[in-house]
Motif scaffolding. Structure first.
Motif, PDB file in Angstrom:
ATOM      1  N   VAL A 175       1.089  -1.126  -0.167  1.00 24.45           N
ATOM      2  CA  VAL A 175       0.149   0.005  -0.047  1.00 24.45           C
ATOM      3  C   VAL A 175       0.878   1.241  -0.013  1.00 24.45           C
ATOM      4  CG1 VAL A 175      -1.738   1.244   1.239  1.00 24.45           C
ATOM      5  CG2 VAL A 175      -1.682  -1.248   1.316  1.00 24.45           C
ATOM      6  N   GLU A 176       0.491   2.177  -0.767  1.00 16.00           N
ATOM      7  CA  GLU A 176       1.414   3.453  -0.944  1.00 16.00           C
ATOM      8  C   GLU A 176       0.513   4.706  -0.547  1.00 16.00           C
ATOM      9  OE1 GLU A 176       3.289   4.014  -4.477  1.00 16.00           O
ATOM     10  OE2 GLU A 176       4.263   1.983  -4.647  1.00 16.00           O
ATOM     11  N   ARG A 177       0.961   5.403   0.250  1.00 20.02           N
ATOM     12  CA  ARG A 177       0.111   6.604   0.831  1.00 20.02           C
ATOM     13  C   ARG A 177       0.003   7.579  -0.321  1.00 20.02           C
ATOM     14  NH1 ARG A 177       1.937  10.248   5.549  1.00 20.02           N
ATOM     15  NH2 ARG A 177       2.486  11.512   3.746  1.00 20.02           N
ATOM     16  N   GLY A 178      -1.098   8.233  -0.576  1.00 19.71           N
ATOM     17  CA  GLY A 178      -1.119   9.460  -1.433  1.00 19.71           C
ATOM     18  C   GLY A 178      -1.393  10.525  -0.650  1.00 19.71           C
ATOM     19  N   ALA A 179      -2.282  11.671  -1.238  1.00 22.10           N
ATOM     20  CA  ALA A 179      -2.699  12.732  -0.863  1.00 22.10           C
ATOM     21  C   ALA A 179      -3.317  12.863   0.547  1.00 22.10           C
ATOM     22  CB  ALA A 179      -3.308  13.671  -1.912  1.00 22.10           C
ATOM     23  N   VAL A 180      -2.870  13.889   1.347  1.00 24.09           N
ATOM     24  CA  VAL A 180      -3.716  14.091   2.529  1.00 24.09           C
ATOM     25  C   VAL A 180      -4.359  15.273   2.628  1.00 24.09           C
ATOM     26  CG1 VAL A 180      -3.619  14.278   5.000  1.00 24.09           C
ATOM     27  CG2 VAL A 180      -1.927  12.709   3.718  1.00 24.09           C
ATOM     28  N   ASP A 181      -5.697  15.298   2.666  1.00 25.89           N
ATOM     29  CA  ASP A 181      -6.579  16.544   2.580  1.00 25.89           C
ATOM     30  C   ASP A 181      -7.481  16.640   3.852  1.00 25.89           C
ATOM     31  OD1 ASP A 181      -6.007  16.657  -0.330  1.00 25.89           O
ATOM     32  OD2 ASP A 181      -7.400  15.084  -0.767  1.00 25.89           O
ATOM     33  N   LEU A 182      -7.857  17.852   4.086  1.00 30.91           N
ATOM     34  CA  LEU A 182      -9.005  17.920   4.985  1.00 30.91           C
ATOM     35  C   LEU A 182     -10.212  17.701   4.309  1.00 30.91           C
ATOM     36  CD1 LEU A 182      -8.221  21.550   6.614  1.00 30.91           C
ATOM     37  CD2 LEU A 182      -8.234  19.370   7.810  1.00 30.91           C
TER      38      LEU A 182
END
Length: 164
Positions: free
Chosen positions: A36-43
């Protein structure tokens, strides 16, 4: 007991968010043999849609909150295929139970890493992309996008922590 909103700052990223995200990554690696690869983090805003199937678990104790893992149906079926070792063509009660157990494992792993006197509730799974979920009042829910060899998904979470 009073709670304060979790802001997306560096202190809380290290204390809450990183252990949660590493629990997602590690659980997928161990239980699904999936990278698993983490992508964007958004509110997250209240109008952001969820995917077809969302598994969620509530957290209480030193912090209270909600963790949701949301999958497109195709990814949810791939997750369950790997988890149970059987092929599924449609979402069933058994596949929903398996996704609930997966979010329970993520919540349990995060609980042990956070060491904040947390309790986890029973998992709940919703099979409807039109559903709405309420995060704790005063929380600042966030969304983290993930990609994997079995499909994309995202994790939404919102916490408030006890004032010390």
């Amino acid at each position: 007991m009073s709670f304060a909103a979790v802001q997306p700052d560096a202190r809380l990223t290290g204390k809450l968010i990183n252990p949660l995200l590493s629990s997602v990554i590690n659980t997928f690696a161990m239980m699904l043999d999936s990278r698993v690869e983490r992508g964007a983090v958004d509110l997250r805003n209240e109008h952001d849609a969820f995917s077809d199937v969302t598994a969620m678990i509530r957290i209480s104790g030193g912090a209270k909150g909600l963790v949701c893992i949301s999958f497109p149906e195709k990814t949810a079926l791939q997750v369950v295929d790997r988890f149970l070792g059987e092929s599924y063509k449609a979402i069933t009660l058994e596949t929903l139970d398996a996704l609930g157990e997966l979010v329970n494992m993520v919540g349990g792993a995060a609980k042990s890493k956070l060491n904040m006197g947390l309790n986890i509730g029973l998992p709940n799974v919703v099979n409807d992309s039109e559903h709405q979920i309420e995060f704790p009042a005063n929380s600042k829910p966030m969304r983290v996008h993930f990609d994997s060899d079995i499909g994309s998904f995202f994790v939404d979470f919102g916490f408030v922590v006890r004032n010390l």
